[in-house]
Design a protein around this motif. Sequence first.
Motif, short mmCIF file in Angstrom:
data_model
loop_
_atom_site.label_atom_id
_atom_site.label_comp_id
_atom_site.label_asym_id
_atom_site.label_seq_id
_atom_site.Cartn_x
_atom_site.Cartn_y
_atom_site.Cartn_z
N THR A 306 -7.15 45.98 76.98
CA THR A 306 -8.60 46.05 76.94
C THR A 306 -9.06 46.85 75.72
O THR A 306 -8.47 47.89 75.40
CB THR A 306 -9.14 46.69 78.23
OG1 THR A 306 -8.72 45.92 79.34
CG2 THR A 306 -10.65 46.76 78.21
N LEU A 307 -10.09 46.36 75.04
CA LEU A 307 -10.58 47.04 73.84
C LEU A 307 -11.46 48.23 74.16
O LEU A 307 -11.49 49.21 73.42
CB LEU A 307 -11.37 46.04 72.97
CG LEU A 307 -10.61 44.79 72.51
CD1 LEU A 307 -11.54 43.89 71.71
CD2 LEU A 307 -9.40 45.17 71.67
N GLY A 308 -12.24 48.13 75.23
CA GLY A 308 -13.18 49.20 75.55
C GLY A 308 -13.07 49.67 76.98
O GLY A 308 -12.01 49.60 77.60
N ALA A 309 -14.20 50.15 77.52
CA ALA A 309 -14.20 50.62 78.90
C ALA A 309 -13.92 49.48 79.87
O ALA A 309 -13.27 49.66 80.90
CB ALA A 309 -15.55 51.28 79.23
N SER A 310 -14.42 48.30 79.54
CA SER A 310 -14.09 47.09 80.29
C SER A 310 -14.31 45.90 79.38
O SER A 310 -15.22 45.89 78.56
CB SER A 310 -14.94 46.96 81.56
OG SER A 310 -16.31 46.83 81.24
N ASP A 311 -13.45 44.89 79.50
CA ASP A 311 -13.50 43.69 78.68
C ASP A 311 -13.65 42.46 79.55
O ASP A 311 -13.38 42.50 80.76
CB ASP A 311 -12.22 43.53 77.86
CG ASP A 311 -12.19 44.41 76.62
OD1 ASP A 311 -13.12 45.22 76.45
OD2 ASP A 311 -11.23 44.30 75.84
#
Length: 646
Positions: A306-311
């Motif tokens: 995952t790139l961020g907090a949620s993808d």
Amino acid sequence: MKHKVKFLIITLIAFCGIAIGQERLIQKGNEKFESYSFSPAIDIYKKVLEKGYVSADLLQKLGNSYYYNADYKEAAGIYKQLVSDYTSDVTAEDYFKYAQALKSIGEYDTSKSIMNKFIEETKKDGRASAFTEDRDFMSEIEENSGRYTLGSFEYNSPYSEFAPSFFREGLIFSSDRDTGNFARYRHTWNAKDFLDLYEVNADSSSIENVKKLGENVNTRYHESTSVVTKDGKTMYFTRNNSEKRKTVKDNKGIVRLKILRAQMNEEGIWGEIEELPFNSDSYSVANPALSPDEKTLFFASDMPGTLGASDLFMVSINQDGTFGTPVNLGSNINTEARETFPFVTSEEILYFSSDGHPGLGGLDVFATKILRQDFSGKVLNVGDPVNGQSDDFTFIFNEELRTGYFASNREEGLGYDDIYSFTETKPLTFDCLQKVTGTVRDKISNEVLVGATVKVIDENNVELLSAITDSDGNYNLELDCNKGNFVRALMEGYVPFEEYIGVSDGKPKIIDFYLERDRITAGFGDDLAKLLQLSTIYFDFDKYNIRKDSEVEIEKVIAAMEKYPSLKLKVNAHTDSRGTEEYNLWLSQKRAESTVNYMIGKGISSSRLVSEGFGETKLLNECEDGVKCSAAQHDRNRRSEFIILE
């Protein structure tokens, strides 16, 4: 002296006791923060601040707690104190959240200034790249605004209603109305317990029509965000990770989310509930959505990769009901922040919520066109009034009716979250221009056709645009790759030809057209050499054998005779006036016979061919014996003709 020492010791003990008490309180707050229990964390951190204890770490956690609890006004105030008093401790992520919080309360100029600090801190971050591109995002958002007319949802309560999904003639949605428990953490991975799924006929205005789904679906824990197949027999929904009526926590003490699949039995009851195989106890999988053909499941997750907090991810649904391997939708969709709540329309437009793409504040709704499971298209903010300064999310849309629903926690709502209906008055446009180039040629002679018309015609047979071939026979067009189109080439004297281009990924395409002559335009006595635009058939001086460069031209005539088996020709050969009349007549006859023999050798029946040499008897200009002419003028008379007999 003894009294002073005694007083000092008592004071130190009291001070240490207070300090230890504060540390314990902070530790307890941190535990709540780490488990995403932000509301209790806020209460604890505020007590610590009231006692005069402050640090960069405390302000960061308190600001983030407000931020994730969607209290952007309080978050902005805490971030302001952090940036002012602890500049050296401020991280890039602090700047980003501060900028987003400011935007959410309408302080756009200050937000832009703080966002510039975020960009200075991390230019490699995709969000920084997005904001530094040569694009006026606020103007784009304003341009997309005003496309929706909002309406009410009769079933909102003083509590939370969100996550609508289409079901039969109505909706399924999530609410905490039966418990009175505000679900303020539903945007994080530890969504609050006691949210349940409800069913309602959207055409009815009676609150009595709101029915809670059965106990197989709803439990004592959290259920939300659902999607049901078109036949109404299969439902995917989100639930807290639990086993044997108890929640399951990961090694950080967090109760993760999972997607479950339920089948409806013959009695109309949801049963046979199963977990999806890519769920995990160590990360969350939530917020399911289906592709139009129901062969792909979209969802949000913070799984590895995952790139961020949620993808946003997608996974194929096999014919036997098993699943493929989840695939991240990539950096054009996903940012280092939150992307969540996907929904895919019948025309394959992906709507989702994000606070990483440029927006108006909090979570905004965005849209992008899916092109053959390619997600590199432009991401558009759907604008006001769907998006505003608060969190806007769980957007669903019926493209046939041009109506839909979404949820928001805007201040004018009845509860903490409310569902709003809307009607789309002007569709979003996704620029997808595909370059189509090529050449138009004669199918037999391969000569380019100058001045041919190439048209783009839509599936309703409406002409959209056209182009004329240039001196090299080339054309250049741009068409909408979001729709299927016909590209049609036309030329007087030729049979039109077209090629269909379906919805595509927009990559440039080359279409070369080879048009066939309309046989009605060629009749008895016509010269096929002119019709085929043949080049001069040359023979070496004083020779009558076929040269290699002339073979190419004669092959075009052979191709025409093969295509039209009834075609019969007379081959006429002509010379210029140089040389004696007797010699030129003999030489032209030999050249005509040599041409016919070449064609017979290539399989053309001798019964279809006649030859005759005319020498210099049929000159096309005044270049007779004794007249001074240029080489080019003499060349005009040295020609071969292929006269149509039948």
